[in-house]
Scaffold this motif. Structure first.
Motif, short mmCIF file in Angstrom:
data_model
loop_
_atom_site.label_atom_id
_atom_site.label_comp_id
_atom_site.label_asym_id
_atom_site.label_seq_id
_atom_site.Cartn_x
_atom_site.Cartn_y
_atom_site.Cartn_z
N UNK A 12 0.84 -1.21 0.00
CA UNK A 12 0.00 0.00 0.00
C UNK A 12 0.87 1.26 0.00
N UNK A 14 4.03 1.52 -1.06
CA UNK A 14 4.73 1.64 -2.36
C UNK A 14 3.76 2.20 -3.40
N UNK A 24 2.85 16.64 -11.12
CA UNK A 24 1.76 16.89 -12.07
C UNK A 24 1.32 18.35 -11.94
N UNK B 18 -3.20 12.52 -8.60
CA UNK B 18 -2.16 11.50 -8.38
C UNK B 18 -2.74 10.10 -8.54
N UNK B 21 -3.30 9.36 -12.13
CA UNK B 21 -2.02 9.14 -12.79
C UNK B 21 -1.47 7.74 -12.49
N UNK B 22 -1.66 7.29 -11.24
CA UNK B 22 -1.20 5.94 -10.86
C UNK B 22 -1.92 4.89 -11.72
N UNK B 23 -3.21 5.09 -11.95
CA UNK B 23 -3.97 4.14 -12.79
C UNK B 23 -3.35 4.11 -14.19
N UNK B 25 -0.35 4.78 -15.00
CA UNK B 25 0.98 4.15 -14.95
C UNK B 25 0.90 2.63 -15.07
N UNK B 26 -0.15 2.05 -14.49
CA UNK B 26 -0.29 0.59 -14.55
C UNK B 26 -0.45 0.14 -16.00
N UNK B 38 -2.96 9.77 -19.35
CA UNK B 38 -3.53 10.74 -18.40
C UNK B 38 -4.33 11.81 -19.17
N UNK B 105 8.67 -0.34 -6.72
CA UNK B 105 7.54 0.20 -7.49
C UNK B 105 7.39 -0.57 -8.80
N UNK B 108 5.95 -3.99 -8.19
CA UNK B 108 4.51 -3.93 -7.88
C UNK B 108 3.70 -3.73 -9.16
N UNK B 109 4.14 -2.79 -9.99
CA UNK B 109 3.40 -2.51 -11.23
C UNK B 109 3.44 -3.71 -12.17
N UNK B 112 0.99 -6.31 -10.79
CA UNK B 112 -0.40 -5.88 -11.07
C UNK B 112 -0.69 -6.10 -12.55
N UNK B 123 -7.99 -4.54 -7.88
CA UNK B 123 -6.87 -4.25 -6.97
C UNK B 123 -6.53 -2.75 -7.02
N UNK B 124 -6.64 -2.16 -8.20
CA UNK B 124 -6.36 -0.72 -8.31
C UNK B 124 -7.36 0.07 -7.47
N UNK B 127 -6.49 -0.45 -3.82
CA UNK B 127 -5.29 0.31 -3.40
C UNK B 127 -5.58 1.81 -3.36
#
Lengths: 96, 166
Positions: A12, A14, A24, B18, B21-23, B25-26, B38, B105, B108-109, B112, B123-124, B127
């Protein structure tokens, strides 16, 4: 079990930190202007095609419709057209 | 109406950029950059905002749009993948030293990324802190089913991330 929980907390952490490798920067007001200018033509096209479909549907059903129904539909169409012009001509007016 | 849409977008991007953006990135697979995805996500959210009904929280609704856009883009890319020349490899002249955080990181990516699409989406959302109830409402399955699936997904993810002892 405890080890798994610990590992899960690390996952979580990480995940939460994983977008921190970038900043951004969003100029939100400029972004909205850009979205308006870029997206509006697409919306316009979309609404126009909807209008064309309605017209076509009315035309193909002309014989089936009563004169009162035709009048209502014509009024509805006029209203949609006015709303469309109001929305999009206002939105696309040059700023300043 | 227009003012409301603008203020919703502002609020969403201020508080959740953020996460969005993480979504991205996956799903970003070279040469697709997270930034490209994005942008697509922001445009799609802007287009869809007039139809937002407030029966889900704004950010929950936006995450599902982001997942849909990213998943669609990745599928389009995967189709094109048939045209990739496997005989061609581009090797960077010098690999940058990755620190522990970057390696974690990346791992993890990758893990996933190995999950099935539905599992990846769940899972996204998890998290990103969504409750099982909200995950159920946006994924169209029951809360109990989400709990069962999450147990399985967590197990898979932990197995993928834990080095196997010989």
């Amino acid at each position: 079990m405890e080890k798994n929980d610990q590992l899960w907390n690390t996952i979580q952490h990480v995940w939460n930190e994983s977008a921190n490798d970038v900043t951004l920067e969003l100029q939100i007001d400029e972004l909205i202007q850009e979205l308006k200018s870029k997206v509006s033509p697409w919306e316009k096209k979309w609404v126009k095609s909807d209008l064309a479909q309605i017209k076509e549907a009315i035309h193909s059903d002309k014989e089936r419709l009563s004169s009162r129904e035709k009048r209502w539909l014509a009024q509805d169409l006029q209203w949609i057209k006015k709303l469309f012009e109001k929305l999009f001509s206002k939105r696309n007016k040059p700023q300043g | 109406m227009q003012e409301q849409i603008e203020s919703q977008l502002k609020r969403l991007l201020n508080d959740h950029k953020q996460s969005l953006y993480r979504i991205c990135k996956v799903y970003a697979v070279n040469p697709m950059e997270p930034k490209d995805l994005f942008q697509e996500v922001i445009i799609e959210i802007w287009r869809a905002l007039p139809r937002y009904k407030e029966d889900a929280k704004l950010h929950t609704w936006a995450y599902t749009i982001a997942l849909r856009v990213c998943s669609r883009k990745k599928a389009q890319y995967d189709k094109k993948d048939n045209l990739r020349l496997n005989a061609l490899t581009v090797i960077p002249v010098s690999l940058p030293q990755e620190d522990e955080v970057q390696e974690r990181t990346k791992a993890l990516y990758q893990c996933i990324g190995h999950l099935a699409e539905k599992e990846r989406q769940l899972i996204i959302l998890h998290l990103e802190g969504l409750a099982y109830r909200d995950m159920a409402s946006v994924s169209g399955i029951t809360e109990n089913h989400v709990a069962v699936k999450m147990k399985r997904i967590r197990k898979k993810l932990l197995a993928c991330l834990t080095p196997k002892s010989k």
